[in-house]
Design an enzyme around this catalytic site. Structure first.
Site, mmCIF file in Angstrom:
data_model
loop_
_atom_site.group_PDB
_atom_site.id
_atom_site.type_symbol
_atom_site.label_atom_id
_atom_site.label_comp_id
_atom_site.label_asym_id
_atom_site.label_seq_id
_atom_site.Cartn_x
_atom_site.Cartn_y
_atom_site.Cartn_z
ATOM 1 N N SER A 157 21.924 -36.676 -63.802
ATOM 2 C CA SER A 157 21.702 -37.933 -64.542
ATOM 3 C C SER A 157 22.120 -39.207 -63.554
ATOM 4 O O SER A 157 21.566 -39.235 -62.351
ATOM 5 C CB SER A 157 22.291 -37.879 -65.727
ATOM 6 O OG SER A 157 21.644 -39.130 -66.666
ATOM 7 N N ASP A 284 11.427 -35.480 -70.132
ATOM 8 C CA ASP A 284 12.507 -36.068 -70.240
ATOM 9 C C ASP A 284 12.705 -37.617 -71.094
ATOM 10 O O ASP A 284 11.865 -38.443 -70.610
ATOM 11 C CB ASP A 284 13.281 -36.435 -68.877
ATOM 12 C CG ASP A 284 14.690 -36.824 -68.791
ATOM 13 O OD1 ASP A 284 15.042 -37.371 -69.872
ATOM 14 O OD2 ASP A 284 15.334 -36.769 -67.972
ATOM 15 N N HIS A 312 16.635 -34.117 -71.354
ATOM 16 C CA HIS A 312 17.386 -34.671 -70.572
ATOM 17 C C HIS A 312 18.689 -33.821 -70.423
ATOM 18 O O HIS A 312 19.351 -33.725 -71.241
ATOM 19 C CB HIS A 312 17.844 -36.009 -70.948
ATOM 20 C CG HIS A 312 18.764 -36.680 -69.909
ATOM 21 N ND1 HIS A 312 18.011 -37.326 -68.581
ATOM 22 C CD2 HIS A 312 19.843 -37.063 -69.807
ATOM 23 C CE1 HIS A 312 19.060 -37.840 -67.953
ATOM 24 N NE2 HIS A 312 20.151 -37.718 -68.773
#
Length: 343
Positions: A157, A284, A312
């Site tokens: 991320s 996502d 995600h």
């Protein structure tokens, strides 16, 4: 060095039927997924600007400790460095699943925490951010100076975006530090990600992030009264508003728009000269599929892997209650191609 080894054949990811959509694929692993039990040893590093970061080293289980550890600087086994996501750390589900697989390989692992993310508030009048490549450079070069074996860098991320920024900005110099890299669920287009997280069900994620970010921001104001506008910070309704008041000005950006524009990694992907795998699920909720790069948007050293599902940083697999194995297996398989003598 070949950027796209023919021997790397990633497993096809298929989401389990009991996790039918992007949100279930994102939330279930983070909140309910079974996290492996791995042990860490913590070090504290003083930063060049008088602050500190906490660094967690993976500890091998007793059964694996058959020989005395090699002296620092003489380690030959691979080292996997993981840069965590927004408000994450060594306790995050993805960190523990990846480190479990690193441990199973007999490799070493380390998770440097970005400032304020280790459970202790940092000292300096700053936090961390998506474009913090200078911090990553300092961390990786310190590790390189004390490691003789290959270093593989992974980022998840926010940590994935920072890692990609570092790779692109340092171009060929990055290859002197790391042998290969992997970014998982990185928000390659920060502006598109911020917009996606500012409405609808995605506000669930935003409120969760803002809860911890605002708490830290209040603590930082106790250290440095007047550092930013307290009332505007507390009134922030989404990450864009928070970043405009806190993140951007603290770290040298004129505004949230300037921050998202200059810190996004997508524009710099063609400059990367280290073999790099970039994994993004096309569903996502943090990054719309239409902004994900295609092969024409990256250089020859970057390989894109974009399964249709996964959410995600999710990628759960198997029958209920499932397991978090696809991501770490894929990352390890990719890194294995760049060992001096791959098995």
């Amino acid at each position: 060095m070949t950027a796209r080894p023919a021997t790397f054949l990633p497993l096809d990811y298929r989401a389990p039927r009991w996790l039918p959509d992007a949100h279930s694929q994102t939330i279930y692993p983070a909140l309910l997924g079974r996290r492996p039990s791995v042990e860490f040893r913590r070090e504290t590093w003083d930063t060049p600007d008088g602050d500190f970061v906490d660094v967690d080293w993976l500890v091998a289980p007793p059964a694996a400790q058959k020989a005395p550890p090699a002296p620092e600087g003489l380690v030959e086994t691979p080292l996997v460095v993981l840069f965590h996501g927004l408000e994450g750390g060594s306790g995050s589900h993805y960190a523990r699943t990846l480190m479990r697989d690193v441990q199973a390989q007999g490799w070493r692992g380390v998770i440097p925490h970005f400032r304020s993310c280790s459970g202790r508030m940092n000292r300096a009048p700053r936090f961390y951010h998506s474009g913090d490549s200078t911090e990553v450079d300092w961390m990786l070069r310190r590790l390189r100076a004390n490691t003789s074996g290959p270093i593989f860098a992974a980022g998840v991320s926010l940590g994935g975006n920072v890692l990609l920024r570092w790779l692109g900005e340092r171009e060929g110099h990055a290859a002197q530090v790391v042998s290969a890299a992997c970014a998982i669920s990185a928000p390659l287009d920060l502006r598109a990600g911020g917009l996606a997280l500012s409405h609808g069900f995605n506000m669930v994620y935003t409120r969760n992030f803002l809860g911890t970010l605002k708490k830290k921001a209040l603590a930082k104001l106790d250290q440095y009264p007047g550092l930013y506008d307290r009332d505007r910070m507390m009134a922030a309704r989404d990450l864009g508003e928070f970043d405009h008041v806190v993140t951007a000005p603290l770290h040298g950006y004129r505004s949230a728009f300037d921050y998202y524009t200059r810190a996004s990694s997508k524009p710099i992907l063609p400059a990367i000269e280290v073999p790099t795998l970039v994994i993004n699920a096309r569903n996502d909720p943090f990054q719309p599929a239409h902004v994900l790069p295609g092969d024409d948007d990256v250089g020859q050293h970057v390989r894109l892997l974009q399964p249709a599902h996964g959410g995600h940083v999710g990628f759960m697999s198997g029958p209920f209650p499932g397991g978090m194995t696809w991501m770490p297996h894929t990352v390890i398989d990719y890194f294995r191609q760049f060992l001096p003598n791959p098995a």
